[in-house]
Design a protein around this motif. Structure first.
Motif, short mmCIF file in Angstrom:
data_model
loop_
_atom_site.label_atom_id
_atom_site.label_comp_id
_atom_site.label_asym_id
_atom_site.label_seq_id
_atom_site.Cartn_x
_atom_site.Cartn_y
_atom_site.Cartn_z
N ILE A 1 0.84 -1.20 0.00
CA ILE A 1 0.00 0.00 0.00
C ILE A 1 0.87 1.25 0.00
CG2 ILE A 1 -1.61 1.36 1.41
CD1 ILE A 1 -2.79 -1.37 2.29
N PHE A 2 1.93 1.22 0.79
CA PHE A 2 2.82 2.38 0.85
C PHE A 2 3.48 2.63 -0.50
CE2 PHE A 2 7.17 4.01 1.59
CZ PHE A 2 6.83 5.27 2.04
N ILE A 3 3.96 1.59 -1.14
CA ILE A 3 4.62 1.75 -2.44
C ILE A 3 3.63 2.26 -3.49
CG2 ILE A 3 5.75 0.51 -4.34
CD1 ILE A 3 6.99 -1.33 -2.22
N GLY A 4 2.43 1.67 -3.51
CA GLY A 4 1.43 2.09 -4.50
C GLY A 4 0.99 3.53 -4.31
N THR A 5 0.74 3.93 -3.08
CA THR A 5 0.29 5.30 -2.84
C THR A 5 1.42 6.31 -3.01
OG1 THR A 5 0.62 4.90 -0.46
CG2 THR A 5 -1.62 4.69 -1.33
N THR A 6 2.66 5.88 -2.77
CA THR A 6 3.79 6.77 -3.03
C THR A 6 3.92 7.05 -4.52
OG1 THR A 6 4.99 5.94 -1.09
CG2 THR A 6 6.28 7.06 -2.77
N ALA A 7 3.73 6.01 -5.34
CA ALA A 7 3.74 6.20 -6.79
C ALA A 7 2.62 7.15 -7.22
CB ALA A 7 3.60 4.85 -7.49
N MET A 8 1.44 6.99 -6.60
CA MET A 8 0.32 7.88 -6.89
C MET A 8 0.64 9.32 -6.49
SD MET A 8 -3.65 7.55 -5.59
CE MET A 8 -3.74 5.83 -6.07
N ALA A 9 1.30 9.47 -5.34
CA ALA A 9 1.68 10.80 -4.86
C ALA A 9 2.66 11.46 -5.81
CB ALA A 9 2.29 10.69 -3.46
N LEU A 10 3.64 10.71 -6.29
CA LEU A 10 4.60 11.26 -7.25
C LEU A 10 3.90 11.73 -8.53
CD1 LEU A 10 7.69 8.85 -7.08
CD2 LEU A 10 7.73 11.34 -6.81
N ALA A 11 3.02 10.89 -9.03
CA ALA A 11 2.33 11.23 -10.29
C ALA A 11 1.46 12.47 -10.14
CB ALA A 11 1.48 10.04 -10.74
N THR A 12 0.67 12.54 -9.06
CA THR A 12 -0.25 13.67 -8.90
C THR A 12 0.50 14.96 -8.54
OG1 THR A 12 -0.64 12.96 -6.61
CG2 THR A 12 -2.23 12.26 -8.27
N THR A 13 1.62 14.84 -7.83
CA THR A 13 2.41 16.03 -7.48
C THR A 13 2.93 16.72 -8.73
OG1 THR A 13 3.06 15.13 -5.34
CG2 THR A 13 4.44 16.86 -6.25
N TYR A 14 3.39 15.93 -9.69
CA TYR A 14 3.88 16.52 -10.94
C TYR A 14 2.72 16.92 -11.84
CZ TYR A 14 8.79 15.61 -10.00
OH TYR A 14 10.06 15.65 -9.47
N ALA A 15 1.65 16.13 -11.85
CA ALA A 15 0.49 16.48 -12.69
C ALA A 15 -0.16 17.78 -12.24
CB ALA A 15 -0.53 15.34 -12.66
N ALA A 16 -0.12 18.05 -10.94
CA ALA A 16 -0.71 19.28 -10.41
C ALA A 16 0.21 20.49 -10.55
CB ALA A 16 -1.05 19.08 -8.93
N LYS A 17 1.43 20.26 -11.08
CA LYS A 17 2.42 21.34 -11.25
C LYS A 17 2.67 22.05 -9.92
CE LYS A 17 1.12 22.03 -16.08
NZ LYS A 17 0.60 22.97 -17.11
N SER A 18 2.89 21.24 -8.89
CA SER A 18 3.07 21.78 -7.54
C SER A 18 4.43 22.43 -7.34
CB SER A 18 2.87 20.67 -6.52
OG SER A 18 3.93 19.72 -6.61
N GLY A 19 5.41 22.02 -8.13
CA GLY A 19 6.76 22.54 -7.95
C GLY A 19 7.56 21.77 -6.91
N LEU A 20 6.99 20.69 -6.35
CA LEU A 20 7.69 19.89 -5.35
C LEU A 20 8.53 18.83 -6.05
CD1 LEU A 20 7.91 19.35 -2.23
CD2 LEU A 20 6.19 17.56 -2.58
N PRO A 21 9.87 18.84 -5.89
CA PRO A 21 10.71 17.82 -6.54
C PRO A 21 10.52 16.45 -5.90
CG PRO A 21 12.04 19.28 -5.15
CD PRO A 21 10.65 19.85 -5.18
N TRP A 22 10.86 15.41 -6.63
CA TRP A 22 10.62 14.05 -6.17
C TRP A 22 11.35 13.75 -4.87
CZ3 TRP A 22 14.74 10.82 -5.46
CH2 TRP A 22 15.93 11.18 -6.11
N TRP A 23 12.59 14.25 -4.75
CA TRP A 23 13.38 13.94 -3.56
C TRP A 23 12.76 14.57 -2.30
CZ3 TRP A 23 15.09 18.20 -1.07
CH2 TRP A 23 15.24 19.37 -1.81
N ALA A 24 12.13 15.75 -2.47
CA ALA A 24 11.50 16.41 -1.32
C ALA A 24 10.29 15.60 -0.84
CB ALA A 24 11.09 17.82 -1.69
N LEU A 25 9.59 14.96 -1.77
CA LEU A 25 8.47 14.10 -1.38
C LEU A 25 8.95 12.98 -0.47
CD1 LEU A 25 5.52 13.06 -1.62
CD2 LEU A 25 6.24 11.85 -3.68
#
Length: 676
Positions: A376-400
């Protein structure tokens, strides 16, 4: 069961999101949803309210359900009723940046950010769920209500307890129409303001019946929506007295500090409203945050040089100081008072079986493998990465990943406090500070960093608490987890829809500092101001030697704060220094910075009466009825607020105000002088 689970989950999610936009932080009480399960009419002989034996009513309530089904329904519904932190981001973007997120990105962000904490909490069960050490005092009213509703119906005492519950439930439902709608003055009766209605200082110190009005000193509040737990984990009728005394001790210091800073004009605070979450120019006008940002919402240094750095009101600054201090205090308190116990529990769990009697009875059920939590953690982390970039949040992957690591470190610290004293200090301010240091100049990125550093902690604590509830009531852990997950997804979908509806109908009110007695954007305002302050302006605003440069160093002060109490307890073990919960004490030093504050004195008096007098001198009554009383009061109040919101409060799109009269005056309900 599934119809009731899904139906109440939808109901709770709508109500929870409405509560998010209330002038005081209130959540949907688990006790309320627990009672609603029983209140749905049906044709069965055991139905609380009999209905005709038709296909419709058999579908609505097919018959009596057992204790475990009732617990499962309650867990799903209460999980759905929590407003997701992602809502704060979307609401702030809509109200202050004129950005409306894509529906698909928004919904997947909601679901991913809510589920990711569940994956982190799985490995903590050995010491935050299974042992007797983890009590969760906030669960006591819930467990007692389940007991009253399902065990020994034929016993005379059990019948009396049930009758007591429903009488109180109905009485408080009727009563709440007075302070909430007919007579708002009952929200805060201030003798001082009635005696002097023209003094600004009387308003600041003794007022509190309106949002951001005053500190509410010695006000008498007759509105259980504010006196009660508000659906939270702290309640006068069930939180241990030692915890509440630490809380109210911090609140008293808060009143003195706020008043002293304003009287001495510390940080030019007299230029701003006494209580406010917003950022200001030095002359007292609201700070234009868009004027210092580029089109991609990053900081523009040249524009900042023209506009200048923003200012806080002293009350909001002291709130940030307290929220920074208590993170350090929580860490030291955990190390000094609980680390040996936790280490022993983990060690014994690996070598010997847990001896808790509830846990032993749960061993007949299959547990959830830690691999499931990891998946669950791995799947939701992948979802978080995808939506963070899709939303143009400006948050880099390493900061997540840094934010998730921070959450993982603090779950055992905050979780131990939550499990033992029923209080879970928020790490939100610390996460905002860390995000501002790692990703400077990006307020929207700071919002997302905060969401993934703070929200997993909250969600982990919720799952651990419900797993403990399942252990108390012998609900299989796989069922508990399934109910929690489904409720989270339903809640995320409806949170997004209701947020859009409320913002569309109440946009102007939500941007106003004081709002109304019904609607307020104080939570969105606070979240947005913090994102600007830490995300865009973290380095120039909080750098060493600047106006607010001392705030980050309060973390070090917080680390040292519990040590004197620990040393005093070692030297004088009978004096009760071990009952001073320093994280709670420090956290409340800024607690009155927002909202309606008229309930504090009444809550304090009720805590003394319940947790001291009744527990000590009326122990039998306390054991049989005290927690049940809390459940009935919270339940009836929540039903009333729901009905009120859609009937006359504007939830359906139209507000129907009650006519002005002596207990519903124009201006502040408590007759204090209006300052904003």
């Amino acid at each position: 069961m599934w119809f009731l689970s899904l139906g109440l989950s939808c109901f709770g999610a709508v109500l929870g999101q409405i509560f998010y936009f209330r002038p005081q932080t209130v959540t949907v009480s688990q006790l309320f949803l627990q009672a609603m399960d029983e209140a749905i009419p049906g044709p069965g002989l055991n139905a609380r309210f009999r209905a005709p034996d038709t296909r419709f009513w058999r579908f609505m309530n097919p018959g009596p359900f057992n204790l475990k089904e009732h617990v499962a329904i309650t867990i799903m519904a209460s999980t759905a009723s929590s407003s997701a932190l992602a809502i704060s981001i979307f609401a702030a973007q809509d109200l202050y940046y004129n950005v409306r997120p894509n529906a698909a990105v928004g919904i997947f962000t909601l679901i991913g950010s809510q589920l990711i904490g569940y994956g982190l909490s799985g490995v903590m069960r050995s010491f935050l769920v299974y042992p007797t050490f983890s009590v969760y005092p906030q669960l006591m009213p819930t467990v007692q209500l389940f007991d009253a509703l399902h065990r020994g119906h034929e016993a005379i005492l059990q019948k009396r307890r049930l009758r007591f519950f429903w009488i109180v439930f109905v009485v408080i439902f009727v009563w709440e129409w007075f302070p909430e709608y007919i007579a708002p003055t009952l929200t805060g009766v201030s003798i001082f303001c009635l005696a002097n209605q023209k003094s600004a200082w009387f308003t600041r110190v003794f007022g509190g019946a309106a949002g951001n009005e005053g500190l509410g000193a010695f006000s008498l509040c007759f509105d259980w929506a504010y006196v009660g737990s508000g659906g939270g984990s702290i309640g006068s009728l069930f939180t241990p007295l030692s915890t509440q005394l630490s809380l109210y001790g911090g609140t008293a210091v808060c009143m003195i500090a706020f008043s002293a800073c304003y009287a001495m004009n510390t940080w030019n605070t007299q230029n701003f409203p006494f209580l406010t979450q917003l950022l200001y120019y030095q002359n007292g006008t609201e700070y234009d945050q868009l004027s210092i940002l580029n089109s991609d919402f990053t900081l523009n240094e040249d524009k900042l040089a023209v506009q200048g750095l923003p200012w806080y009101a002293a009350s909001q600054l002291l709130y940030k100081v307290s929220r920074t201090m208590y993170i350090g205090a929580a860490v030291t308190h955990f190390v000094l008072w609980h680390s040996k116990t936790v280490y022993k529990i983990i060690k014994d769990y690996r070598n010997n079986d847990c001896q808790d009697p509830h846990y032993k009875k749960m061993k007949i059920y299959k547990e959830i493998s830690n691999w499931w939590y990891l998946a669950i953690f791995i799947g939701t982390t992948a979802m978080a990465l995808a939506t963070t970039y899709a939303a143009k949040s400006g948050l880099p992957w390493w900061a997540l990943f840094v934010s998730l690591l921070f959450a993982f470190i603090f779950i055992p610290v905050i979780g131990t406090l939550n499990a033992t004293v029923g209080y879970a200090p928020s790490v939100e301010n610390m996460v905002q500070m860390l995000g501002g240091a790692l990703v400077p100049g990006k307020p929207v990125a700071n919002m997302y960093f905060t969401m993934y550093g703070f929200n997993p902690v909250t969600q982990s604590l919720n799952l651990l608490r419900d797993l403990k509830l399942g252990q108390y009531t012998k609900l299989p852990p796989r069922v508990t987890f399934a109910m929690q997950g489904i409720g989270t997804i339903i809640g995320g979908l409806l949170n997004f829809v209701i947020m859009k509806t409320v913002i569309g109908a109440q946009r102007t009110v939500l941007r106003d500092v004081q709002g109304t007695n019904v609607w307020s954007g104080q939570q969105v305002q606070s979240y947005n101001s913090a994102a600007i302050a830490w995300g865009a302006l973290g380095k120039p605003l909080y750098a060493t030697g600047t106006r607010y440069g001392f705030v980050p160093y309060m973390l070090l002060v917080g680390l040292l704060f519990p040590i004197p109490f620990w040393l005093l307890h070692k030297k004088y073990p009978k004096f009760g220094f071990n009952y001073v919960f320093t994280p709670v004490l420090v956290a409340e030093l800024g607690i009155l910075s927002v909202g309606i504050n008229s309930s504090l004195f009444s809550s304090f008096l009720l805590a003394i009466y319940s947790q001291y007098y009744l527990r000590k001198y009326k122990a039998t009554w306390f054991r049989k009825y005290n927690f049940l009383l809390s459940a009935a009061l919270d339940g009836g109040t929540s039903v009333m607020v729901f009905v009120y919101t859609f009937a006359v409060g504007g939830g359906s799109g139209k507000v129907i105000p009650f006519p002005t009269w002596a207990l519903n005056p124009k201006g502040n309900p408590d007759y204090c002088k209006r300052l904003t």
